[in-house]
Design a protein around this motif. Structure first.
Motif, PDB file in Angstrom:
ATOM      1  N   THR B 124      35.390  40.408  42.314  1.00 12.88           N
ATOM      2  CA  THR B 124      36.213  40.868  41.190  1.00 12.88           C
ATOM      3  C   THR B 124      36.717  39.682  40.364  1.00 12.88           C
ATOM      4  OG1 THR B 124      36.960  42.642  42.669  1.00 12.88           O
ATOM      5  CG2 THR B 124      38.131  42.395  40.581  1.00 12.88           C
ATOM      6  N   ALA B 125      36.948  38.564  41.029  1.00 16.15           N
ATOM      7  CA  ALA B 125      37.425  37.368  40.318  1.00 16.15           C
ATOM      8  C   ALA B 125      36.406  36.912  39.280  1.00 16.15           C
ATOM      9  CB  ALA B 125      37.695  36.246  41.310  1.00 16.15           C
ATOM     10  N   LEU B 126      35.134  37.156  39.569  1.00 21.82           N
ATOM     11  CA  LEU B 126      34.072  36.684  38.676  1.00 21.82           C
ATOM     12  C   LEU B 126      33.761  37.687  37.574  1.00 21.82           C
ATOM     13  CD1 LEU B 126      31.797  35.253  41.512  1.00 21.82           C
ATOM     14  CD2 LEU B 126      33.509  34.056  40.158  1.00 21.82           C
ATOM     15  N   ARG B 127      34.444  38.806  37.606  1.00 14.06           N
ATOM     16  CA  ARG B 127      34.262  39.870  36.605  1.00 14.06           C
ATOM     17  C   ARG B 127      34.998  39.455  35.335  1.00 14.06           C
ATOM     18  NH1 ARG B 127      33.253  45.461  38.293  1.00 14.06           N
ATOM     19  NH2 ARG B 127      33.701  46.877  36.601  1.00 14.06           N
ATOM     20  N   GLN B 128      34.344  38.657  34.528  1.00 11.98           N
ATOM     21  CA  GLN B 128      35.004  38.043  33.377  1.00 11.98           C
ATOM     22  C   GLN B 128      34.502  38.640  32.062  1.00 11.98           C
ATOM     23  OE1 GLN B 128      37.476  35.628  33.423  1.00 11.98           O
ATOM     24  NE2 GLN B 128      37.570  35.839  35.646  1.00 11.98           N
ATOM     25  N   THR B 129      35.314  38.479  31.049  1.00 13.43           N
ATOM     26  CA  THR B 129      35.024  39.070  29.745  1.00 13.43           C
ATOM     27  C   THR B 129      33.838  38.404  29.038  1.00 13.43           C
ATOM     28  OG1 THR B 129      35.953  39.590  27.575  1.00 13.43           O
ATOM     29  CG2 THR B 129      36.678  37.551  28.576  1.00 13.43           C
ATOM     30  N   TRP B 130      33.177  39.190  28.211  1.00 11.70           N
ATOM     31  CA  TRP B 130      32.149  38.646  27.312  1.00 11.70           C
ATOM     32  C   TRP B 130      32.704  38.441  25.909  1.00 11.70           C
ATOM     33  CZ3 TRP B 130      27.141  42.072  28.278  1.00 11.70           C
ATOM     34  CH2 TRP B 130      26.718  41.880  29.609  1.00 11.70           C
ATOM     35  N   THR B 131      33.867  38.986  25.649  1.00 11.23           N
ATOM     36  CA  THR B 131      34.347  39.049  24.263  1.00 11.23           C
ATOM     37  C   THR B 131      35.668  38.312  24.047  1.00 11.23           C
ATOM     38  OG1 THR B 131      35.361  41.190  24.746  1.00 11.23           O
ATOM     39  CG2 THR B 131      33.163  41.239  23.777  1.00 11.23           C
ATOM     40  N   GLY B 132      36.063  37.502  25.012  1.00 10.90           N
ATOM     41  CA  GLY B 132      37.318  36.760  24.862  1.00 10.90           C
ATOM     42  C   GLY B 132      37.287  35.826  23.661  1.00 10.90           C
ATOM     43  N   GLY B 133      36.130  35.200  23.436  1.00 15.07           N
ATOM     44  CA  GLY B 133      36.003  34.275  22.311  1.00 15.07           C
ATOM     45  C   GLY B 133      36.175  34.988  20.987  1.00 15.07           C
ATOM     46  N   GLN B 165      42.653  30.702  40.367  1.00 16.38           N
ATOM     47  CA  GLN B 165      42.808  32.158  40.367  1.00 16.38           C
ATOM     48  C   GLN B 165      41.659  32.880  41.069  1.00 16.38           C
ATOM     49  OE1 GLN B 165      44.246  33.832  36.522  1.00 16.38           O
ATOM     50  NE2 GLN B 165      44.496  31.696  35.970  1.00 16.38           N
ATOM     51  N   TYR B 166      40.630  32.156  41.413  1.00 12.51           N
ATOM     52  CA  TYR B 166      39.511  32.791  42.109  1.00 12.51           C
ATOM     53  C   TYR B 166      39.920  33.304  43.494  1.00 12.51           C
ATOM     54  CZ  TYR B 166      35.365  33.190  44.960  1.00 12.51           C
ATOM     55  OH  TYR B 166      34.429  33.654  45.842  1.00 12.51           O
ATOM     56  N   TRP B 167      40.486  32.424  44.292  1.00  7.28           N
ATOM     57  CA  TRP B 167      40.694  32.748  45.706  1.00  7.28           C
ATOM     58  C   TRP B 167      41.765  33.812  45.942  1.00  7.28           C
ATOM     59  CZ3 TRP B 167      45.212  32.034  48.549  1.00  7.28           C
ATOM     60  CH2 TRP B 167      46.251  31.367  47.886  1.00  7.28           C
ATOM     61  N   ILE B 168      42.576  34.104  44.913  1.00  8.86           N
ATOM     62  CA  ILE B 168      43.639  35.097  45.112  1.00  8.86           C
ATOM     63  C   ILE B 168      43.115  36.530  44.964  1.00  8.86           C
ATOM     64  CG2 ILE B 168      45.500  33.527  44.489  1.00  8.86           C
ATOM     65  CD1 ILE B 168      45.581  34.732  41.729  1.00  8.86           C
ATOM     66  N   HIS B 169      41.836  36.681  44.594  1.00  7.23           N
ATOM     67  CA  HIS B 169      41.256  38.024  44.468  1.00  7.23           C
ATOM     68  C   HIS B 169      40.689  38.466  45.815  1.00  7.23           C
ATOM     69  CE1 HIS B 169      41.427  36.880  40.192  1.00  7.23           C
ATOM     70  NE2 HIS B 169      41.436  38.170  39.939  1.00  7.23           N
ATOM     71  N   PHE B 184      54.122  30.177  43.957  1.00 11.82           N
ATOM     72  CA  PHE B 184      52.744  30.266  43.464  1.00 11.82           C
ATOM     73  C   PHE B 184      52.247  31.716  43.375  1.00 11.82           C
ATOM     74  CE2 PHE B 184      52.973  25.983  45.274  1.00 11.82           C
ATOM     75  CZ  PHE B 184      52.490  25.248  44.211  1.00 11.82           C
ATOM     76  N   ASN B 185      51.283  31.911  42.511  1.00 14.34           N
ATOM     77  CA  ASN B 185      50.562  33.178  42.472  1.00 14.34           C
ATOM     78  C   ASN B 185      49.721  33.269  43.747  1.00 14.34           C
ATOM     79  OD1 ASN B 185      49.674  35.601  41.457  1.00 14.34           O
ATOM     80  ND2 ASN B 185      48.359  34.716  39.867  1.00 14.34           N
ATOM     81  N   THR B 186      49.738  34.413  44.380  1.00 15.38           N
ATOM     82  CA  THR B 186      49.083  34.565  45.680  1.00 15.38           C
ATOM     83  C   THR B 186      48.246  35.846  45.681  1.00 15.38           C
ATOM     84  OG1 THR B 186      50.896  35.878  46.557  1.00 15.38           O
ATOM     85  CG2 THR B 186      51.060  33.476  46.840  1.00 15.38           C
ATOM     86  N   PRO B 187      47.415  36.032  46.696  1.00 20.54           N
ATOM     87  CA  PRO B 187      46.670  37.292  46.780  1.00 20.54           C
ATOM     88  C   PRO B 187      47.589  38.515  46.711  1.00 20.54           C
ATOM     89  CG  PRO B 187      45.752  35.706  48.314  1.00 20.54           C
ATOM     90  CD  PRO B 187      46.980  35.064  47.737  1.00 20.54           C
ATOM     91  N   SER B 188      48.725  38.447  47.382  1.00 20.54           N
ATOM     92  CA  SER B 188      49.649  39.588  47.367  1.00 20.54           C
ATOM     93  C   SER B 188      50.154  39.872  45.952  1.00 20.54           C
ATOM     94  CB  SER B 188      50.826  39.313  48.310  1.00 20.54           C
ATOM     95  OG  SER B 188      51.780  40.333  48.205  1.00 20.54           O
TER      96      SER B 188
END
Lengths: 130, 313
Positions: B124-133, B165-169, B184-188
């Protein structure tokens, strides 16, 4: 912009994607999803449409979906992958939906969920048919 | 100083850890769920976003170079204080970007892809936008170059944030030590961000430091009594990659054609906004789920909702 190194990187990434998807399919670790019955259909409809009264409920014979009447609306529940999604359409639209080969195909008028197919013994129900 | 791309360097780590999570879940050693088509969509969106990123990179980097030429200060790239400063300012910028991406439909249209899986795993972490630019959210980082941070420094820091932010997914890691969860931002914390439970909608926008959410009132802890249900308010009914990537843009276009005089609302209103109120924003969903109790003030209602309601993921 797209030099050879980048194209090789994309090709390698594509191969990695295919391998990972294959691994995920092999692992069989999707959510276990039992066929819907009356109670579980009501539970999922309650999650998707909280507070909405259900006047009448039809659960798909294969347990992969359900259709409910809630006033002037039809609440549609259908399985996508290992989850259920819900959409709402006008009841009249559901009532007039095409029924062919034991399944009703509902136009959900939503680009993110274009249609739902629900296996039912008959449609529309005899008491509601015009 | 030689620049590098943290995301490219981390890619083998991404692949190895997805494999690890799947295999360990298969062996019942960790809690993780993968559905093959969902995984395919997530990873294909990730791959496509790297291609889209290359297409827009020239424009965004040229813009940041131009702004840098008109900088207010000259900040050295080899000073420790400068890296600490860019870490904090980039993370704050990410918070603003992320909050806007949830609160305004035009930016939500680009960001929704990341939230449209009903799963929460490393793919899910790698599920990134195509249209952010196209959505232009990269403009938000230009003030850092105006301040005087070299564009390469900002780009490296953005990459570090993305890798963090990858590992928290993951559902594999439940809770970390209290001091870490506090800062910190965490998985929880991030599970809450990806959840569609009314209580959890539009919470925890942090990139690396969760302190921004605590500071700006958008923090919501994960509650054991309310497990996260993942995805968006109206989950997708398709695995068609193009529908997944562009559905909200198409829906905006349909709304604009149907009612052009409400263009500002369709574009810059919160997701779920409609002129006739026939749809629901996150704020309305929260208000319905947690109505004010008779004779009690809004403070209690706000606490029940987990803070102030905003809009709709």
């Amino acid at each position: 912009m797209f030099n050879q190194a980048f194209l090789i990187q994309v090709a390698a990434s594509g191969a990695a994607v295919a391998a990972l998807v294959g691994l995920a399919a092999w692992a069989r670790i999707a959510r276990p999803l039992n066929p819907l019955d009356d109670a579980t259909a009501r539970f999922h409809l309650g999650e998707e449409f909280p507070g909405r009264p259900i006047d009448r409920l039809w659960v798909a014979t294969d347990g992969a979906g359900a259709l409910a009447r809630s006033g002037a609306s039809a609440l549609v529940l259908c399985r996508v992958g290992d989850a259920y999604i819900g959409r709402q359409i006008p009841w009249a639209q559901a009532l007039s939906a095409a029924f062919r080969d034991g399944r009703i195909t509902l136009d959900l008028s939503d680009v993110a969920a274009p249609k739902a197919t629900i296996v039912l013994p008959a449609w529309p129900p005899a008491d509601l048919a015009a | 100083m030689k620049t590098f791309d943290p995301v490219t360097l981390a890619t083998p780590f991404f692949i190895a850890t997805v494999i690890l999570e799947i295999v360990l879940a298969r062996l019942n050693k960790v809690e993780a769920r993968y559905e093959a088509r969902d995984t395919a969509v997530s990873l294909t969106l990730g791959l496509g976003s790297t291609i889209a990123g290359v297409l827009i990179a020239g424009v965004s980097f040229a813009a940041s170079l131009w702004v840098y030429q008109h900088r207010l200060f000259t900040i050295p790239m080899n000073a420790v204080w400068a890296w600490i400063a860019v870490f904090l300012l980039e993370d704050l910028t990410y918070y603003v970007f992320h909050r806007l991406s949830h609160e305004r439909r035009i930016w939500w249209a680009a960001h929704v892809n990341h939230h449209s899986s009903t799963h929460y795993n490393l793919s899910t972490a790698l599920r990134q936008t195509w249209t952010g630019g196209v959505a232009g959210t990269w403009l938000l980082w230009l003030p850092l170059s105006l301040l005087g941070f070299p564009p390469a420094m900002v780009a490296i820091e953005k990459g570090i944030s993305l890798v963090y932010q990858y590992w928290i997914h993951t559902e594999t890691i439940r809770r970390l030590p209290a001091w870490f969860e506090a800062v910190f931002n965490t998985p929880s914390h991030h599970r809450v961000h990806h959840a569609r439970n009314p209580r959890y909608l539009d919470r925890n926008y942090a990139g690396i430091l969760i302190v921004w959410d605590r500071l700006f009132g958008s923090f919501q802890p994960e509650l054991d009594e309310e497990p996260c249900r993942y995805g968006i308010v109206k989950n997708l009914g398709t695995f068609n990659i193009f529908r997944v990537a562009f559905h909200e843009w198409i829906a905006i276009a349909q709304d604009l054609v149907r009612s052009p005089r409400h263009a500002l609302g369709w574009l810059f209103g919160p997701p779920g906004w409609s002129p006739d109120g026939s749809r629901e924003t996150s704020a309305q969903i929260k208000a319905r789920a947690f109505p004010p109790l008779h004779g009690e003030g809004t403070a209690r209602q706000s606490r029940a909702r987990g803070g102030e309601a905003v809009t709709g993921s």
